[in-house]
Design a protein around this motif. Structure first.
Motif, PDB file in Angstrom:
ATOM      1  N   ARG A 276     -13.243  58.643  34.264  1.00 18.24           N
ATOM      2  CA  ARG A 276     -14.535  59.319  34.140  1.00 18.24           C
ATOM      3  C   ARG A 276     -14.425  60.558  33.236  1.00 18.24           C
ATOM      4  NH1 ARG A 276     -18.279  57.176  37.558  1.00 18.24           N
ATOM      5  NH2 ARG A 276     -19.666  58.971  37.335  1.00 18.24           N
ATOM      6  N   LYS A 277     -13.309  61.238  33.320  1.00 13.75           N
ATOM      7  CA  LYS A 277     -13.094  62.394  32.446  1.00 13.75           C
ATOM      8  C   LYS A 277     -13.050  61.960  30.988  1.00 13.75           C
ATOM      9  CE  LYS A 277      -9.768  66.047  31.374  1.00 13.75           C
ATOM     10  NZ  LYS A 277      -8.447  66.634  31.689  1.00 13.75           N
ATOM     11  N   GLN A 278     -12.340  60.865  30.714  1.00  8.96           N
ATOM     12  CA  GLN A 278     -12.246  60.351  29.346  1.00  8.96           C
ATOM     13  C   GLN A 278     -13.618  59.950  28.812  1.00  8.96           C
ATOM     14  OE1 GLN A 278      -9.437  57.120  28.877  1.00  8.96           O
ATOM     15  NE2 GLN A 278     -10.307  56.497  26.913  1.00  8.96           N
ATOM     16  N   VAL A 279     -14.376  59.235  29.629  1.00 14.29           N
ATOM     17  CA  VAL A 279     -15.710  58.798  29.203  1.00 14.29           C
ATOM     18  C   VAL A 279     -16.613  60.005  28.959  1.00 14.29           C
ATOM     19  CG1 VAL A 279     -17.794  57.565  29.909  1.00 14.29           C
ATOM     20  CG2 VAL A 279     -15.535  56.564  30.330  1.00 14.29           C
ATOM     21  N   ARG A 280     -16.536  60.985  29.840  1.00 14.78           N
ATOM     22  CA  ARG A 280     -17.353  62.190  29.686  1.00 14.78           C
ATOM     23  C   ARG A 280     -17.070  62.864  28.332  1.00 14.78           C
ATOM     24  NH1 ARG A 280     -19.818  65.026  33.527  1.00 14.78           N
ATOM     25  NH2 ARG A 280     -18.516  64.089  35.164  1.00 14.78           N
ATOM     26  N   GLU A 281     -15.791  62.980  27.997  1.00 12.23           N
ATOM     27  CA  GLU A 281     -15.408  63.622  26.737  1.00 12.23           C
ATOM     28  C   GLU A 281     -15.864  62.803  25.533  1.00 12.23           C
ATOM     29  OE1 GLU A 281     -11.210  64.085  27.203  1.00 12.23           O
ATOM     30  OE2 GLU A 281     -11.396  65.953  28.374  1.00 12.23           O
ATOM     31  N   GLU A 282     -15.761  61.487  25.631  1.00 11.80           N
ATOM     32  CA  GLU A 282     -16.167  60.639  24.509  1.00 11.80           C
ATOM     33  C   GLU A 282     -17.677  60.685  24.287  1.00 11.80           C
ATOM     34  OE1 GLU A 282     -14.627  56.753  25.206  1.00 11.80           O
ATOM     35  OE2 GLU A 282     -12.530  57.374  24.993  1.00 11.80           O
ATOM     36  N   LEU A 283     -18.438  60.634  25.379  1.00 13.47           N
ATOM     37  CA  LEU A 283     -19.890  60.702  25.253  1.00 13.47           C
ATOM     38  C   LEU A 283     -20.338  62.060  24.712  1.00 13.47           C
ATOM     39  CD1 LEU A 283     -21.029  58.883  28.526  1.00 13.47           C
ATOM     40  CD2 LEU A 283     -20.945  57.964  26.201  1.00 13.47           C
ATOM     41  N   ALA A 284     -19.643  63.114  25.125  1.00 10.67           N
ATOM     42  CA  ALA A 284     -19.987  64.444  24.621  1.00 10.67           C
ATOM     43  C   ALA A 284     -19.701  64.542  23.124  1.00 10.67           C
ATOM     44  CB  ALA A 284     -19.198  65.506  25.382  1.00 10.67           C
ATOM     45  N   LEU A 285     -18.589  63.956  22.688  1.00 14.33           N
ATOM     46  CA  LEU A 285     -18.261  63.972  21.262  1.00 14.33           C
ATOM     47  C   LEU A 285     -19.295  63.228  20.438  1.00 14.33           C
ATOM     48  CD1 LEU A 285     -14.373  63.554  21.056  1.00 14.33           C
ATOM     49  CD2 LEU A 285     -15.739  65.418  20.101  1.00 14.33           C
ATOM     50  N   GLU A 286     -19.845  62.163  21.012  1.00 16.94           N
ATOM     51  CA  GLU A 286     -20.881  61.411  20.304  1.00 16.94           C
ATOM     52  C   GLU A 286     -22.124  62.271  20.064  1.00 16.94           C
ATOM     53  OE1 GLU A 286     -21.756  57.845  22.405  1.00 16.94           O
ATOM     54  OE2 GLU A 286     -19.788  56.935  22.051  1.00 16.94           O
ATOM     55  N   LYS A 287     -22.393  63.188  20.979  1.00 12.63           N
ATOM     56  CA  LYS A 287     -23.565  64.050  20.848  1.00 12.63           C
ATOM     57  C   LYS A 287     -23.279  65.305  20.027  1.00 12.63           C
ATOM     58  CE  LYS A 287     -25.863  62.738  25.188  1.00 12.63           C
ATOM     59  NZ  LYS A 287     -26.482  63.254  26.443  1.00 12.63           N
ATOM     60  N   ALA A 288     -22.011  65.611  19.835  1.00 11.18           N
ATOM     61  CA  ALA A 288     -21.629  66.838  19.129  1.00 11.18           C
ATOM     62  C   ALA A 288     -21.784  66.675  17.624  1.00 11.18           C
ATOM     63  CB  ALA A 288     -20.192  67.208  19.470  1.00 11.18           C
ATOM     64  N   ALA A 289     -21.814  67.796  16.946  1.00 10.83           N
ATOM     65  CA  ALA A 289     -21.824  67.774  15.483  1.00 10.83           C
ATOM     66  C   ALA A 289     -20.477  67.247  14.987  1.00 10.83           C
ATOM     67  CB  ALA A 289     -22.052  69.195  14.957  1.00 10.83           C
TER      68      ALA A 289
END
Length: 314
Positions: A276-289
């Protein structure tokens, strides 16, 4: 030695490293320049570092040439390290040793061993173990800075896992050796010689049409059981063998092959909290600049000034 899978992984790592710093063989220059930025000194005015036909090449000439050809990228990389570090400190962001170790293990996926991974980083990028680790710390820190303030809900994670559940199912890893042949008949002859007791590695060096694996006794490292770079029949056959078993002839992209299974590894399933931590970080990166944009914005935020060529600021 590098397999087709490793070539793809290597290219991804190279692109990642270029985006982060473009260091390669420029590390010596950049470290010296960093020492100057920090107030350090370089001993000696400009000693000779090489000669050709009695004509010397001074250290200053060498450094000037490096600066002209690659100095822009190195300087920007150094400045990025400084401003990202400042922003991370301001935000209270840090990266633990365990997180760095986990990322390095992920980067090593597809390599036969840790030693092979670091050897590849040294030969392709000129990075030592310590420098690879430093760049990993930087990359993770930059990602944390880029995603600071981006919220990912538990429902977002649940939805992703529901649609990508197979991604987190551990896959068998097969350590194989291979002897490739141009046609079925030659592969059959190799099988006959192996059944008569001849050494697999010696035959690989003598007969394999794949020069890269052949010179290493046929070793091609670890492959996942569904590796898209290898024929499905070959992988299915390998998965059904016991360590030490030999099989063939098997069709390949370039002909036929005889394989030997060296080892099978079934990784343990990652903990749910880690997934879940990995997925959270990946989804956040998708939204980041984009990370390069984040670096540029931070250089502007911390009033970076470049005096040799203002175009570097663009």
């Amino acid at each position: 030695m590098i397999t087709r899978q490793e070539r793809a992984l290597r290219n991804a790592v190279i692109l990642l490293a270029v985006a982060a710093l473009v260091l390669g063989g420029l590390l010596f220059w950049s470290l010296r320049a960093m020492a100057i930025l920090k107030g350090g000194t370089v001993e000696g005015d400009s000693p000779d570092i090489a000669t050709a036909g009695g004509q010397p090449v001074t250290e200053r000439q060498w450094m000037d040439e490096l600066r002209k050809k690659h100095g822009d990228e190195v300087l920007l990389g150094m400045l990025n390290h400084i401003v990202v570090g400042m922003e991370a400190k301001a935000l209270g962001i840090s990266v633990t040793d365990d997180e760095v170790d986990q990322q390095l293990q992920l980067n090593m996926s597809g390599y036969e061993s840790e030693e092979q991974y670091y050897a590849q980083m040294q030969s392709e990028l000129g990075l030592s173990r310590e420098e690879v680790r430093e760049e990993t710390v930087y990359r993770l820190t930059l990602q944390r800075v880029a995603t600071a303030g981006i919220m990912i809900s538990e429902a977002d994670i649940d939805n992703y896992l529901a649609q990508n559940a197979e991604r987190f199912i551990p896959k068998k890893q097969l350590q194989l050796s291979i002897i490739e042949a141009e046609n079925y008949e030659e592969a059959e002859q190799i099988m006959d010689r192996l059944e008569q007791g001849e050494d697999f590695a010696a035959l690989a060096r003598e007969l394999s049409t794949d020069e890269e694996s052949g010179k290493h006794g046929g070793k091609i490292g670890m492959l996942e059981e569904d590796d898209p770079f290898w024929p499905e029949e070959l992988l299915n056959t390998a998965a059904g063998l016991n360590p030490g078993d030999i099989a063939g002839p098997l069709a390949t992209e370039d002909g036929y092959a005889v394989i030997r299974l060296e080892q099978v590894i079934t990784p343990a399933a990652p903990a749910t909290v880690d997934i879940r931590k990995q997925v959270r970080e990946e989804l956040a990166l998708e939204k980041a600049a984009p990370l390069q944009q984040v670096e540029k914005e931070l250089r502007e935020k911390y009033h970076t000034a470049i005096y040799i060529d203002n175009s570097l600021q663009d």
